[in-house]
Design a protein around this motif. Structure first.
Motif, PDB file in Angstrom:
ATOM      1  N   ASP A 229       0.833  -1.190   0.000  1.00 45.95           N
ATOM      2  CA  ASP A 229       0.000   0.000   0.000  1.00 45.95           C
ATOM      3  C   ASP A 229       0.876   1.252   0.000  1.00 45.95           C
ATOM      4  O   ASP A 229       1.896   1.302   0.694  1.00 45.95           O
ATOM      5  CB  ASP A 229      -0.898   0.002   1.246  1.00 45.95           C
ATOM      6  CG  ASP A 229      -1.933   1.096   1.188  1.00 45.95           C
ATOM      7  OD1 ASP A 229      -1.656   2.191   1.719  1.00 45.95           O
ATOM      8  OD2 ASP A 229      -3.013   0.858   0.610  1.00 45.95           O
ATOM      9  N   PRO A 230       0.510   2.280  -0.758  1.00 45.70           N
ATOM     10  CA  PRO A 230       1.339   3.497  -0.793  1.00 45.70           C
ATOM     11  C   PRO A 230       1.554   4.141   0.568  1.00 45.70           C
ATOM     12  O   PRO A 230       2.546   4.853   0.764  1.00 45.70           O
ATOM     13  CB  PRO A 230       0.540   4.425  -1.725  1.00 45.70           C
ATOM     14  CG  PRO A 230      -0.236   3.498  -2.610  1.00 45.70           C
ATOM     15  CD  PRO A 230      -0.589   2.325  -1.739  1.00 45.70           C
ATOM     16  N   SER A 231       0.638   3.909   1.505  1.00 49.35           N
ATOM     17  CA  SER A 231       0.810   4.501   2.829  1.00 49.35           C
ATOM     18  C   SER A 231       2.010   3.923   3.566  1.00 49.35           C
ATOM     19  O   SER A 231       2.503   4.531   4.520  1.00 49.35           O
ATOM     20  CB  SER A 231      -0.465   4.298   3.663  1.00 49.35           C
ATOM     21  OG  SER A 231      -0.725   2.896   3.839  1.00 49.35           O
ATOM     22  N   THR A 232       2.497   2.755   3.132  1.00 48.32           N
ATOM     23  CA  THR A 232       3.653   2.133   3.782  1.00 48.32           C
ATOM     24  C   THR A 232       4.966   2.535   3.122  1.00 48.32           C
ATOM     25  O   THR A 232       6.033   2.138   3.600  1.00 48.32           O
ATOM     26  CB  THR A 232       3.522   0.599   3.737  1.00 48.32           C
ATOM     27  OG1 THR A 232       3.538   0.160   2.344  1.00 48.32           O
ATOM     28  CG2 THR A 232       2.227   0.148   4.372  1.00 48.32           C
ATOM     29  N   TRP A 233       4.911   3.298   2.054  1.00 47.60           N
ATOM     30  CA  TRP A 233       6.135   3.693   1.368  1.00 47.60           C
ATOM     31  C   TRP A 233       6.865   4.779   2.153  1.00 47.60           C
ATOM     32  O   TRP A 233       6.266   5.537   2.911  1.00 47.60           O
ATOM     33  CB  TRP A 233       5.819   4.216  -0.036  1.00 47.60           C
ATOM     34  CG  TRP A 233       5.180   3.210  -0.929  1.00 47.60           C
ATOM     35  CD1 TRP A 233       4.964   1.893  -0.667  1.00 47.60           C
ATOM     36  CD2 TRP A 233       4.656   3.442  -2.236  1.00 47.60           C
ATOM     37  NE1 TRP A 233       4.340   1.283  -1.713  1.00 47.60           N
ATOM     38  CE2 TRP A 233       4.136   2.214  -2.704  1.00 47.60           C
ATOM     39  CE3 TRP A 233       4.567   4.556  -3.057  1.00 47.60           C
ATOM     40  CZ2 TRP A 233       3.546   2.088  -3.958  1.00 47.60           C
ATOM     41  CZ3 TRP A 233       3.984   4.437  -4.306  1.00 47.60           C
ATOM     42  CH2 TRP A 233       3.483   3.212  -4.755  1.00 47.60           C
ATOM     43  N   ALA A 234       8.144   4.843   1.928  1.00 45.67           N
ATOM     44  CA  ALA A 234       8.931   5.900   2.555  1.00 45.67           C
ATOM     45  C   ALA A 234       8.493   7.256   2.010  1.00 45.67           C
ATOM     46  O   ALA A 234       8.151   7.375   0.830  1.00 45.67           O
ATOM     47  CB  ALA A 234      10.413   5.674   2.296  1.00 45.67           C
ATOM     48  N   PRO A 235       8.488   8.288   2.831  1.00 45.68           N
ATOM     49  CA  PRO A 235       8.041   9.615   2.364  1.00 45.68           C
ATOM     50  C   PRO A 235       8.962  10.146   1.272  1.00 45.68           C
ATOM     51  O   PRO A 235      10.184   9.975   1.311  1.00 45.68           O
ATOM     52  CB  PRO A 235       8.097  10.468   3.631  1.00 45.68           C
ATOM     53  CG  PRO A 235       9.057   9.765   4.540  1.00 45.68           C
ATOM     54  CD  PRO A 235       8.902   8.311   4.252  1.00 45.68           C
ATOM     55  N   TYR A 236       8.349  10.810   0.299  1.00 47.34           N
ATOM     56  CA  TYR A 236       9.099  11.394  -0.814  1.00 47.34           C
ATOM     57  C   TYR A 236       9.418  12.847  -0.493  1.00 47.34           C
ATOM     58  O   TYR A 236       8.520  13.615  -0.112  1.00 47.34           O
ATOM     59  CB  TYR A 236       8.276  11.296  -2.100  1.00 47.34           C
ATOM     60  CG  TYR A 236       8.879  12.028  -3.277  1.00 47.34           C
ATOM     61  CD1 TYR A 236      10.053  11.581  -3.861  1.00 47.34           C
ATOM     62  CD2 TYR A 236       8.269  13.166  -3.794  1.00 47.34           C
ATOM     63  CE1 TYR A 236      10.607  12.240  -4.940  1.00 47.34           C
ATOM     64  CE2 TYR A 236       8.809  13.835  -4.880  1.00 47.34           C
ATOM     65  CZ  TYR A 236       9.986  13.377  -5.450  1.00 47.34           C
ATOM     66  OH  TYR A 236      10.535  14.032  -6.515  1.00 47.34           O
ATOM     67  N   GLU A 237      10.666  13.220  -0.639  1.00 43.85           N
ATOM     68  CA  GLU A 237      11.100  14.551  -0.246  1.00 43.85           C
ATOM     69  C   GLU A 237      11.597  15.380  -1.414  1.00 43.85           C
ATOM     70  O   GLU A 237      12.142  16.460  -1.213  1.00 43.85           O
ATOM     71  CB  GLU A 237      12.202  14.440   0.817  1.00 43.85           C
ATOM     72  CG  GLU A 237      11.745  13.722   2.090  1.00 43.85           C
ATOM     73  CD  GLU A 237      12.862  13.570   3.098  1.00 43.85           C
ATOM     74  OE1 GLU A 237      14.012  13.927   2.736  1.00 43.85           O
ATOM     75  OE2 GLU A 237      12.599  13.119   4.226  1.00 43.85           O
ATOM     76  N   GLY A 238      11.433  14.864  -2.639  1.00 39.95           N
ATOM     77  CA  GLY A 238      11.900  15.613  -3.797  1.00 39.95           C
ATOM     78  C   GLY A 238      10.882  16.624  -4.277  1.00 39.95           C
ATOM     79  O   GLY A 238       9.858  16.891  -3.622  1.00 39.95           O
ATOM     80  N   ALA A 239      11.161  17.190  -5.438  1.00 37.85           N
ATOM     81  CA  ALA A 239      10.262  18.176  -6.029  1.00 37.85           C
ATOM     82  C   ALA A 239       8.971  17.506  -6.481  1.00 37.85           C
ATOM     83  O   ALA A 239       8.952  16.332  -6.864  1.00 37.85           O
ATOM     84  CB  ALA A 239      10.935  18.864  -7.212  1.00 37.85           C
ATOM     85  N   LYS A 240       7.892  18.243  -6.439  1.00 39.12           N
ATOM     86  CA  LYS A 240       6.613  17.734  -6.906  1.00 39.12           C
ATOM     87  C   LYS A 240       6.630  17.658  -8.431  1.00 39.12           C
ATOM     88  O   LYS A 240       6.969  18.625  -9.109  1.00 39.12           O
ATOM     89  CB  LYS A 240       5.482  18.647  -6.439  1.00 39.12           C
ATOM     90  CG  LYS A 240       4.105  18.189  -6.895  1.00 39.12           C
ATOM     91  CD  LYS A 240       3.023  19.150  -6.428  1.00 39.12           C
ATOM     92  CE  LYS A 240       1.651  18.692  -6.902  1.00 39.12           C
ATOM     93  NZ  LYS A 240       0.578  19.633  -6.472  1.00 39.12           N
ATOM     94  N   VAL A 241       6.271  16.493  -8.970  1.00 32.47           N
ATOM     95  CA  VAL A 241       6.274  16.285 -10.412  1.00 32.47           C
ATOM     96  C   VAL A 241       4.829  16.292 -10.901  1.00 32.47           C
ATOM     97  O   VAL A 241       4.001  15.523 -10.421  1.00 32.47           O
ATOM     98  CB  VAL A 241       6.965  14.957 -10.789  1.00 32.47           C
ATOM     99  CG1 VAL A 241       6.966  14.758 -12.303  1.00 32.47           C
ATOM    100  CG2 VAL A 241       8.390  14.934 -10.259  1.00 32.47           C
ATOM    101  N   ILE A 242       4.545  17.155 -11.860  1.00 31.60           N
ATOM    102  CA  ILE A 242       3.184  17.284 -12.391  1.00 31.60           C
ATOM    103  C   ILE A 242       3.170  16.865 -13.851  1.00 31.60           C
ATOM    104  O   ILE A 242       4.212  16.774 -14.505  1.00 31.60           O
ATOM    105  CB  ILE A 242       2.660  18.726 -12.248  1.00 31.60           C
ATOM    106  CG1 ILE A 242       3.526  19.688 -13.060  1.00 31.60           C
ATOM    107  CG2 ILE A 242       2.596  19.125 -10.787  1.00 31.60           C
ATOM    108  CD1 ILE A 242       3.014  21.116 -13.037  1.00 31.60           C
ATOM    109  N   ALA A 243       1.972  16.598 -14.364  1.00 34.63           N
ATOM    110  CA  ALA A 243       1.828  16.189 -15.755  1.00 34.63           C
ATOM    111  C   ALA A 243       2.058  17.374 -16.685  1.00 34.63           C
ATOM    112  O   ALA A 243       1.899  18.539 -16.303  1.00 34.63           O
ATOM    113  CB  ALA A 243       0.439  15.596 -15.989  1.00 34.63           C
ATOM    114  N   ASN A 244       2.444  17.053 -17.911  1.00 40.66           N
ATOM    115  CA  ASN A 244       2.663  18.076 -18.926  1.00 40.66           C
ATOM    116  C   ASN A 244       1.309  18.473 -19.522  1.00 40.66           C
ATOM    117  O   ASN A 244       0.712  17.719 -20.282  1.00 40.66           O
ATOM    118  CB  ASN A 244       3.595  17.546 -20.007  1.00 40.66           C
ATOM    119  CG  ASN A 244       4.051  18.632 -20.953  1.00 40.66           C
ATOM    120  OD1 ASN A 244       3.436  19.682 -21.073  1.00 40.66           O
ATOM    121  ND2 ASN A 244       5.155  18.378 -21.649  1.00 40.66           N
TER     122      ASN A 244
END
Length: 370
Positions: free
Chosen positions: A298-313
């Motif tokens: 489940d995504p809730s168990t993934w490590a937190p992402y600390e990079g830049a927010k990536v959005i769609a083109n």
């Protein structure tokens, strides 16, 4: 993915976001992405040294293309080894995909690559309906093509002969001529105590059935050179076991002993199985599927992402279906109409216009009155 399956490879290329002339910090636009799972990377070491690349358009909310590289094991099972989502079939997009494929997956030399003849692919290879395994077959087929028209041969002459004739490709194609890989329909079998794939077993058994009609005329066992003759048509072929070469072309193309090689081995009581390439052995095929995929969870168990927010083109977003929305500016009349509901000018009631008024006289009502 790389956290769950270490040594998987992911390359993401993003673009900056601007507000007027200022770059927005902490936000990036997704441009291209390449990925390959680690079990696929390891498995490629036991595939045929041949890669076929192809693409398909995306049909979702956003435009773009999915690029895929696939390989084949010794039993003709197809396995994808790398993927990429790009903005389209451009030369830069293909370079991004192929360079990462070479860097992270296909790291050995001498690997053949087959693709459609697309202008954006540097490794484009021409398709042909005539599979010439020998130079004699090529000359015969080329002459037949010329008889149909000079335009056909002129088109072929513009392409390097190594790219579309099996007899001159150095064996890199392994007998494949198109991007349309076929998968095996059966399972493995055992012959003489050695386990081979179903594909290899069928080919060798077929060669055995025809080997009895071949006579060995001369041989040089020290140099492993033989001259054989077909009893049916009297044709003569030269077999070089040391170089794994036969005039018929099948031996060096498929890396399997042809009927001429089997006849030579039977004549000199040699073990024909040493001339079967390791890629067809079940011990090698099992190594292809030895790697395991790890559940992502489940995504809730993934490590937190600390990079830049990536959005769609947003420039690749497709137009929504249905009636196009109006983009004109509202005038005073539009504003007045939106302030209060419409009122019928015939009956004076709200909720409909005069065109839909039930009291409006029409042809039917006039007919009733008459």
């Amino acid at each position: 993915m790389t956290a769950k399956m270490p040594r998987s490879r992911v390359q993401i290329k993003t673009l900056p976001v601007y507000c007027e002339s200022e770059e927005v910090q902490g936000v990036r636009v997704l441009h291209r992405i390449f990925w390959s799972f680690y079990p696929c990377i390891v498995a490629f070491r036991h595939y045929k040294p041949l890669v076929q690349v192809d693409d398909t358009y995306l049909y979702g909310k956003y435009k773009g293309a999915l690029l895929v590289a696939v390989a084949q094991d010794g039993n003709q099972n197809i396995v994808p080894i790398a993927f990429a989502i790009v903005e389209g079939e451009t030369a830069d997009a293909w370079e991004f995909f192929l360079s990462n494929l070479r860097r992270y997956v296909v790291t050995i030399d001498g690997v053949g690559i087959i693709s459609d003849r697309h202008n954006s692919i540097d490794a484009a290879i021409a398709r042909s309906n005539r599979y010439s395994r020998t130079e004699q077959e090529y000359n015969k087929n080329y002459q037949r093509l010329r008889e149909r028209g000079e335009a056909y041969t002129q088109w072929c002459d513009e392409i390097s002969i190594q790219r579309w004739v099996l007899a001159f490709d150095g064996g890199h194609r392994w007998g494949h001529m198109t991007t349309n890989l076929k998968s095996a329909e059966a399972h493995e079998r055992v012959r003489n105590g050695f386990t081979y794939s179903e594909f290899a077993t069928k080919r060798v058994e077929e060669s055995f059935r025809h080997a009895g009609n071949i006579v060995v005329n001369r041989f040089d066992r020290r140099n492993e050179m033989f001259e054989v003759r077909e009893m049916q048509d009297g044709s003569i072929h030269t077999v070089n076991l040391a170089q794994r070469h036969c005039d018929c072309g099948h031996f060096q193309v498929e890396r399997l002993p042809c009927r001429h090689v089997l006849a030579c081995c039977a004549n000199q009581r040699l073990d024909w199985q040493i001339y079967v390439h390791d890629v067809y052995k079940m011990s090698e095929i099992c190594k292809v599927y030895r790697g395991e995929f790890v559940l992502m969870g489940d995504p809730s168990t993934w490590a937190p992402y600390e990079g830049a927010k990536v959005i769609a083109n947003w420039t690749l977003r497709r137009a929504t279906k249905g009636r196009p929305k109006s983009t004109r500016y509202l005038n005073e009349m539009d504003s007045r109409d939106m302030r209060r509901p419409r009122r019928c000018t015939i009956c004076g009631r709200e909720g409909h216009s005069q065109s839909r008024c039930p009291q409006r006289a029409g042809p039917s009502s006039a007919g009733d009155q008459s």
